[in-house]
Write an enzyme that holds these catalytic residues in place. Sequence first.
Site, PDB file in Angstrom:
ATOM      1  N   THR A   1       0.981  -1.038  -0.395  1.00 34.18           N
ATOM      2  CA  THR A   1      -0.087  -0.073   0.016  1.00 34.18           C
ATOM      3  C   THR A   1       0.867   1.548  -0.146  1.00 34.18           C
ATOM      4  OG1 THR A   1      -1.704  -1.170   0.817  1.00 34.18           O
ATOM      5  CG2 THR A   1      -1.711   1.421   1.551  1.00 34.18           C
TER       6      THR A   1
ATOM      7  N   ASP B   1      -9.421  -1.177   1.547  1.00 34.17           N
ATOM      8  CA  ASP B   1     -10.428  -0.008   2.155  1.00 34.17           C
ATOM      9  C   ASP B   1      -9.757   0.870   0.663  1.00 34.17           C
ATOM     10  OD1 ASP B   1      -7.690  -0.136   2.982  1.00 34.17           O
ATOM     11  OD2 ASP B   1      -7.357   1.373   3.912  1.00 34.17           O
TER      12      ASP B   1
END
Length: 176
Positions: free
Chosen positions: A35, A66
């Site tokens: 990420t 997410d």
Amino acid sequence: MPDREGNVTLDACIMDHQQRCGAVSFLQNIENHDTIGMLALDKYGNLSGACTTSGLAYKYFGRVGDSPIIGAGLFVDNEVGAACATGVGEAVIRIAGSAIVVEMMRNGKSPAEACKAAVERIIAKHPSVDNMQVGFLALNTKGEIGAYSIFEGFSYAWSNKDGQQMVKSSFNRKRG
Ligand code: GLY
């Protein structure tokens, strides 16, 4: 990081100062990375952000975390600030993490205070966070930066006209 079948699938989103946003998920056969959340304040005072990920290591094939969800992995409000998240996406989604960080800044918290409060909310909502890292990064309209994570080990980099620096985020606890 690959999923449990050995495939790398990517999710990402982007949002600008006019709250225009877009996202992609479950992309296959592209470059891979863990990420990365990016927040920017330009010379006109406009905020923007992006978040991109290969997702949770060894996730189910097809799982989406997410990072491509506006309000969870990323949120930008040009009147207030911007925030992004990294770590276990399910926990971030449960509290609408990045949107919550921005709302806390709207209500007067500094970026660092807002990230800390969001992490504390995640900790309070889970019986145990022993195997759950989450980190938030935030930037406000004044150019102030803050970050906070559950566990030690979350770092971020900033860059401006004066230089650039890697910073170790504050954290709630060290690993056992
Ligand atoms: N934060 C990345 C993910 O959970 O997919």
